[in-house]
Design a protein around this motif. Sequence first.
Motif, PDB file in Angstrom:
ATOM      1  N   ALA A 144      12.873   7.827  -6.443  1.00 27.51           N
ATOM      2  CA  ALA A 144      13.368   6.377  -5.884  1.00 27.51           C
ATOM      3  C   ALA A 144      14.779   5.989  -6.581  1.00 27.51           C
ATOM      4  O   ALA A 144      13.918   5.252  -7.308  1.00 27.51           O
ATOM      5  CB  ALA A 144      11.782   5.582  -5.507  1.00 27.51           C
ATOM      6  N   ASP A 177       8.994  -4.319  -5.604  1.00 24.29           N
ATOM      7  CA  ASP A 177       8.939  -3.491  -4.539  1.00 24.29           C
ATOM      8  C   ASP A 177       8.884  -1.817  -4.885  1.00 24.29           C
ATOM      9  O   ASP A 177       9.149  -1.120  -4.251  1.00 24.29           O
ATOM     10  CB  ASP A 177      10.048  -3.741  -3.609  1.00 24.29           C
ATOM     11  CG  ASP A 177      11.645  -3.141  -4.429  1.00 24.29           C
ATOM     12  OD1 ASP A 177      11.625  -3.233  -5.324  1.00 24.29           O
ATOM     13  OD2 ASP A 177      11.834  -2.714  -3.193  1.00 24.29           O
ATOM     14  N   LEU A 236      -3.832   1.621  -0.847  1.00 24.57           N
ATOM     15  CA  LEU A 236      -3.340   1.739  -1.558  1.00 24.57           C
ATOM     16  C   LEU A 236      -3.314   2.916  -3.124  1.00 24.57           C
ATOM     17  O   LEU A 236      -4.390   2.552  -3.295  1.00 24.57           O
ATOM     18  CB  LEU A 236      -3.053   0.537  -2.047  1.00 24.57           C
ATOM     19  CG  LEU A 236      -2.668  -0.435  -1.025  1.00 24.57           C
ATOM     20  CD1 LEU A 236      -2.211  -2.411  -1.888  1.00 24.57           C
ATOM     21  CD2 LEU A 236      -1.036  -0.415  -0.556  1.00 24.57           C
ATOM     22  N   GLN A 280       0.708  -4.285  -6.293  1.00 28.38           N
ATOM     23  CA  GLN A 280       1.410  -3.942  -5.084  1.00 28.38           C
ATOM     24  C   GLN A 280       0.355  -2.661  -5.476  1.00 28.38           C
ATOM     25  O   GLN A 280       0.522  -1.498  -4.800  1.00 28.38           O
ATOM     26  CB  GLN A 280       2.512  -3.261  -6.532  1.00 28.38           C
ATOM     27  CG  GLN A 280       3.713  -4.225  -6.599  1.00 28.38           C
ATOM     28  CD  GLN A 280       4.888  -3.452  -6.428  1.00 28.38           C
ATOM     29  OE1 GLN A 280       5.092  -2.730  -6.216  1.00 28.38           O
ATOM     30  NE2 GLN A 280       5.609  -4.159  -8.173  1.00 28.38           N
ATOM     31  N   LEU A 305       6.785   5.357  -2.371  1.00 30.14           N
ATOM     32  CA  LEU A 305       5.641   6.081  -0.998  1.00 30.14           C
ATOM     33  C   LEU A 305       7.003   6.292  -0.132  1.00 30.14           C
ATOM     34  O   LEU A 305       6.439   7.739   0.327  1.00 30.14           O
ATOM     35  CB  LEU A 305       5.191   4.868  -0.340  1.00 30.14           C
ATOM     36  CG  LEU A 305       3.479   4.967  -1.654  1.00 30.14           C
ATOM     37  CD1 LEU A 305       2.960   3.395  -0.703  1.00 30.14           C
ATOM     38  CD2 LEU A 305       2.639   6.097  -1.746  1.00 30.14           C
ATOM     39  N   ASP A 306       8.119   5.387   0.012  1.00 36.54           N
ATOM     40  CA  ASP A 306       8.671   6.016   1.502  1.00 36.54           C
ATOM     41  C   ASP A 306       9.989   7.143   0.446  1.00 36.54           C
ATOM     42  O   ASP A 306      10.487   7.602   1.334  1.00 36.54           O
ATOM     43  CB  ASP A 306       9.771   4.903   0.622  1.00 36.54           C
ATOM     44  CG  ASP A 306       9.297   3.249   2.161  1.00 36.54           C
ATOM     45  OD1 ASP A 306       8.215   3.514   2.555  1.00 36.54           O
ATOM     46  OD2 ASP A 306      10.071   2.766   1.756  1.00 36.54           O
ATOM     47  N   VAL A 337       6.586   0.004  -5.666  1.00 39.73           N
ATOM     48  CA  VAL A 337       4.939   1.119  -5.306  1.00 39.73           C
ATOM     49  C   VAL A 337       5.903   0.727  -3.693  1.00 39.73           C
ATOM     50  O   VAL A 337       5.867   2.704  -3.539  1.00 39.73           O
ATOM     51  CB  VAL A 337       4.040   0.617  -4.991  1.00 39.73           C
ATOM     52  CG1 VAL A 337       2.843   1.221  -3.872  1.00 39.73           C
ATOM     53  CG2 VAL A 337       2.849  -0.024  -6.650  1.00 39.73           C
ATOM     54  N   ASP A 338       5.925   0.769  -3.089  1.00 39.64           N
ATOM     55  CA  ASP A 338       7.189   0.687  -1.826  1.00 39.64           C
ATOM     56  C   ASP A 338       7.611   1.460  -2.046  1.00 39.64           C
ATOM     57  O   ASP A 338       8.135   2.901  -0.571  1.00 39.64           O
ATOM     58  CB  ASP A 338       7.310  -0.326  -0.715  1.00 39.64           C
ATOM     59  CG  ASP A 338       6.151  -1.750  -0.287  1.00 39.64           C
ATOM     60  OD1 ASP A 338       4.858  -0.964  -0.718  1.00 39.64           O
ATOM     61  OD2 ASP A 338       6.290  -2.319  -0.688  1.00 39.64           O
ATOM     62  N   ARG A 339       8.314   1.831  -2.693  1.00 38.67           N
ATOM     63  CA  ARG A 339       9.756   2.384  -2.855  1.00 38.67           C
ATOM     64  C   ARG A 339       9.062   4.194  -2.979  1.00 38.67           C
ATOM     65  O   ARG A 339      10.503   4.848  -2.823  1.00 38.67           O
ATOM     66  CB  ARG A 339      10.720   1.921  -3.656  1.00 38.67           C
ATOM     67  CG  ARG A 339      12.114   0.831  -3.443  1.00 38.67           C
ATOM     68  CD  ARG A 339      12.556   0.286  -4.682  1.00 38.67           C
ATOM     69  NE  ARG A 339      13.641  -0.558  -3.617  1.00 38.67           N
ATOM     70  CZ  ARG A 339      14.920   0.043  -2.599  1.00 38.67           C
ATOM     71  NH1 ARG A 339      15.526   0.277  -3.350  1.00 38.67           N
ATOM     72  NH2 ARG A 339      15.410  -1.974  -2.887  1.00 38.67           N
TER      73      ARG A 339
END
Length: 204
Positions: free
Chosen positions: A175, A112, A7, A47, A118-119, A114-116
Motif C-alpha cells: 500500500a 487512512d 473491521l 480505523q 485493505l484496498d 486501514v482503508d489503503r
Amino acid sequence: MAADMSLPSGTILAGGLARRMGGGDKGLLTIGDRPMLEHVIERIAPQVGELALNANGDEARFAKFGLPVLADPVAGYAGPLAGVLAGLDWAAGRGVANIVTVAADTPFLPADLVDRLLDAAVGQGGQIALACTTGGLHPTFGLWPVSLRDDLRTALSEGVRKVVDWTDRHGVARAEFPVREFDPFFNVNTPEDLDRAQGYLESA
C-alpha cells in the motif's frame, strides 16, 4: 459504543527494547504534553473495530490507556513478529478475520492507513498488505489475516525473526502512501528523533 467486528482489529506494537533511547517504553515519552502512545491511539482507534496493545512486563504502566495488553506468546524477545502473533491470537478469540498493526513510536501514522491496506490487499490479491512510501517498506504497519497465525507461530519456533523473511513466503500487497512535509511513518528511535517529532507536531 460496541465495536464494529466487521473491521479489522488493531494491535499497537510496543514490545521493543528501545535501546537507542536508553531502554524503557518509547510510547510513554511525551510529545506535545501527551504520551506518544496517546497520539498513536488517537489516529488508529477510529480505523479499527477494537484495539489492543502488545507489550511485555507489568501491564499497570499502560492502565491509563484502557486497552487490553497482549504479551508476546513466545519466550524471549522475538521482535515485531511476536507482536503480530499476539494480535492474531487475540483477534482469533474474538472471531475477527484480520488485524492491522502499527508501531507505538510513530505518532503521525496516516488517518487512512486501514482503508489503503485493505484496498491494496483486494486490488493486488495479497494475503498480507504492508505499507510503503518512497522511504521504503514499513513492515510493522500491515494487514494480517488470522488464518496465517499457526504458520507464523511455526516460523517463530523455527527462529524466523525478520518480518520480510516471513511475509515473503506469502502473497504480499504493498500500500503506497504519499510523503509530504515528512514521512507519515516517521518513528522515534533517538532523542534527536523525539525533538524532530515535537517540531513536526508544532508545524502540523
